[in-house]
Design an enzyme around this catalytic site. Structure first.
Site, PDB file in Angstrom:
ATOM      1  N   GLY A  44      50.672  47.260  49.215  1.00 13.43           N
ATOM      2  CA  GLY A  44      49.249  46.746  48.867  1.00 13.43           C
ATOM      3  C   GLY A  44      48.796  45.631  49.685  1.00 13.43           C
ATOM      4  N   GLY A  98      46.025  44.030  49.481  1.00 17.85           N
ATOM      5  CA  GLY A  98      44.694  43.442  48.822  1.00 17.85           C
ATOM      6  C   GLY A  98      45.066  41.905  49.182  1.00 17.85           C
ATOM      7  N   PHE A  99      44.460  41.066  48.319  1.00 18.19           N
ATOM      8  CA  PHE A  99      44.386  39.569  48.563  1.00 18.19           C
ATOM      9  C   PHE A  99      45.834  38.858  48.525  1.00 18.19           C
ATOM     10  CE2 PHE A  99      40.058  39.881  47.103  1.00 18.19           C
ATOM     11  CZ  PHE A  99      39.237  39.038  48.252  1.00 18.19           C
ATOM     12  N   GLU A 123      27.452  39.900  37.300  1.00 16.37           N
ATOM     13  CA  GLU A 123      27.018  40.091  38.656  1.00 16.37           C
ATOM     14  C   GLU A 123      26.100  41.408  38.836  1.00 16.37           C
ATOM     15  OE1 GLU A 123      30.352  37.287  40.708  1.00 16.37           O
ATOM     16  OE2 GLU A 123      30.586  39.636  40.831  1.00 16.37           O
ATOM     17  N   ASP A 129      47.157  40.987  40.408  1.00 15.71           N
ATOM     18  CA  ASP A 129      46.480  41.674  39.189  1.00 15.71           C
ATOM     19  C   ASP A 129      47.651  42.449  38.453  1.00 15.71           C
ATOM     20  OD1 ASP A 129      44.360  40.775  40.052  1.00 15.71           O
ATOM     21  OD2 ASP A 129      43.096  42.496  39.953  1.00 15.71           O
TER      22      ASP A 129
END
Lengths: 425, 425
Positions: free
Chosen positions: A14, A16-17, A173, A302
């Protein structure tokens, strides 16, 4: 653990962040790193709603992972989808390849959850990937085009009604951004419809939007949304989604475009680790981010259920993932020195959500504020954190342009690629 | 022609260079205009190769048609695909709607022609639409990812061989841009392959590339391409395309990615007008751009075969389309005053093709030049003509960034949307 002849092999799943921060932290350390992702880019997810609402282009919020990590010589990037993890054999499988690891960091995040109503996915897409964002952009823009073309009033009203299900940061948002597009960007582009009469409905089952924020900020967010013309419905559930509309509290609302921002389910890889998972599929990690019995395996972001002091797991936001990524990397370096992995502590710097031009809320723990100041703070933080200098400048420029002109530049309806062939291989 | 109670209705099919110029020229004139396009944006086609080679994003070279025409009150934009034209009844059909016109401008351009080998289309995509460009970008970037992952040397070499079929401006630009990406942008991103060893082959059946340019510039373009490492093969034809490769002059070249830049076929709408068409399907227009027997119907741009003084039809380039668009609009205004449509004269300001950083050729009729000066001229002209201020600034910024860093920002491999549903309707 590793033979003296070669460097220990760290596999990160992964980009991601969480995964990217772990990789950076291990850059040029005495380990060999392989980062596996099924896309070739790191996605700046907090700005995905800006792509979905035509303010930014996909490339503005995505950075090629190879490019980000190119300066580290101990790092390999692999474009592949992990099919299985064997914690006993210490291998990861990508279908055609088995990759052995000494240390593993799993950071594959989450997708949407439709709470057992998977048939809603095509009716109300969620917003996790660039493909999701481009699809939502297409539906939004096509709805106005359709409304312009038809003459039946009921169908036209349904086409100009937009329902967002879920009043967390993403839902807030999206609702704000759609209201802004309709009121300002598209206002003068049509002849037979007035886009500023579009109806935007935000549906939240909790008693207030942004329920993770202090009550005062939830109230402010609701007020700011309503100033933009958004109908905020709290304490009610959406049900019976169809192509024609959805039901809220027994009332049927004709509505063409529905967007899902209500729930997450952790990536399926979590279940392959043999460790306990929670109801959302998140792996119950030890306080040091490792999993029971396998200290060489860590789960972050997550995908991890990290029991917080208050009993609630840490939220699925990028600061948690980034801090856990760095911590997981540090744990590995400690273990290589013969030390034990350490407990993870989350430093909560607060959270923000933006609603529109000059509209936002910010909870910086010691101080809460909303409106223009919160919006400027939000802007500042998001530009600082956008990966890659080029993206930062491009985004800044487009935001400045949008701010002064109310114009949004990425209003493209691109087609499905259904008819196109896969690449020769 | 029109009843005194209402303004004459002009229908324009196609929002490319020709159609858009015609619409602008008719803006706020005493006519009612409907512009029909099957996409919601005007595409700046000359820069499409920059999207295909990851230098620019789709939104950088596309402007929403509604936005471009929003300032004219006599103009309607319709997102629809025209299915038929009935010149006797003076109607255009979009499937669900019949639209009556007093004047018609057909400007639907061209697609690729595979000269009877339509099965090559998926093997060697052409470059006409944003979807084409994103698909080619995906194949290019995936080829390097694939080469990095596999160990079989022959397959790796095939993955790193890129064939461009057709040595006109598009083929030359693609070949140069791919060679640059491999040599500079991706050079350090991989561990198991050296992208700068990629083989780029440009195949042209004429004796020289850019055969519409003066011979000296063709020679210069060839030299500049070879400086970038491109193999230029002229006077030979590509044949027997398969997923594994293609044949050139009897020799089989293993090659994963093939790109088609060899031929055009006019849009099928041309045949519905009842006027004679040439071999490529282009409508043989009168010297005033109208078609025989129907002075209210004009055909412009790539769809028109306009017999030039030299006997050759005018080339399918944007200056021709734009000048014809303005002329067609003027013709209509003249006819409204009871005058006859006038003969069209093309003002040829010359042509340019870019090859890479500081590499280009320019033929400005009275003067020919190549290299850095031609490149700067090319850059200047393309920025000036890019539709919409925002795009201009964004493109300039990204070019400046790419120039100083050799980096290209839009290196995203996005997925097929095959699994995704069409919008609710």
């Amino acid at each position: 653990m590793a033979s003296p002849a070669r460097k220990p092999h760290v596999v990160i799943i992964g980009g991601g962040f969480g995964g990217l921060e772990a990789a950076k932290k291990l850059g040029n350390e005495p380990v060999q790193v392989t980062l596996i992702d099924r896309t070739n880019y790191h996605l700046f997810q907090p700005l995905l709603y800006e792509v979905a609402t035509a303010a930014l282009s996909p490339a503005d919020i995505a950075a090629p992972i190879r490019g980000v990590l190119t300066k580290y010589t101990n790092m390999e990037v692999m474009l592949a989808e992990v099919q299985g993890i064997n914690v006993a054999a210490k291998t990861v499988s990508t279908g055609d390849q088995q990759i052995a690891y000494d240390y593993l960091i799993v950071a594959t995040g989450a997708r949407h959850s439709y709470f057992g109503n998977d048939q809603w996915e095509t009716l109300a897409p969620g917003l996790k990937s660039l493909e999701d964002a481009v699809e939502i952009r297409r539906r939004l823009l096509l709805a106005f085009e359709y409304a312009e073309r038809i003459t039946d009033e009921a169908a036209r009203n349904a086409a100009m009604t937009f329902a967002i299900i879920g009043g967390g940061p993403t839902g807030v948002e999206m609702a704000g951004a759609i209201a802004e597009i309709a009121r300002y960007t598209l206002a003068k582009d049509f002849h037979h419809i007035d886009p500023s009469h579009a109806r935007v409905i935000l549906i939240e089952s909790n008693e207030r939007v942004l329920s993770a924020f202090p009550e005062k900020l939830s109230a402010s967010a609701k007020k700011q949304l309503e100033d933009l013309g958004v109908e905020v419905r709290t304490g009610v559930r959406a049900s019976n989604l169809t192509t024609e509309g959805l039901e809220v509290n027994g009332e049927f609302i004709p509505c063409r475009v529905k967007i899902w921002a209500a729930g997450n389910a952790a990536s399926g890889l979590g279940k392959m680790l043999g460790a306990p998972v929670d109801r959302a599929g998140r792996v119950m990690v030890n306080p040091d981010l490792t999993i029971p019995d396998y200290p060489e395996v860590q789960v972050i972001g997550d995908l991890a259920h990290f029991a917080h002091q208050k009993g609630e797991p840490l939220p699925g936001v990028s600061p948690v993932a980034m801090q856990q990524g760095r911590h997981a990397a540090r744990n590995i370096l400690w273990m290589l020195e013969g030390r034990k992995p350490q407990r993870f502590w989350y430093w909560d710097k607060g959270s923000m959500a933006t609603i529109g031009r000059n509209k936002a809320v910010a909870d910086l723990n010691i101080v809460h504020f909303s409106g223009r100041l919160a919006w400027l703070a939000w802007l500042f933080v998001h530009i600082i954190f956008l990966v890659g200098f080029r993206n930062r400048v491009a985004v800044l420029l487009q935001w400045a342009w949008a701010y002064f002109t109310f114009n949004k530049g990425a209003r493209l309806i691109t087609r499905n690629f259904q008819a196109e062939a896969r690449p020769a291989s």
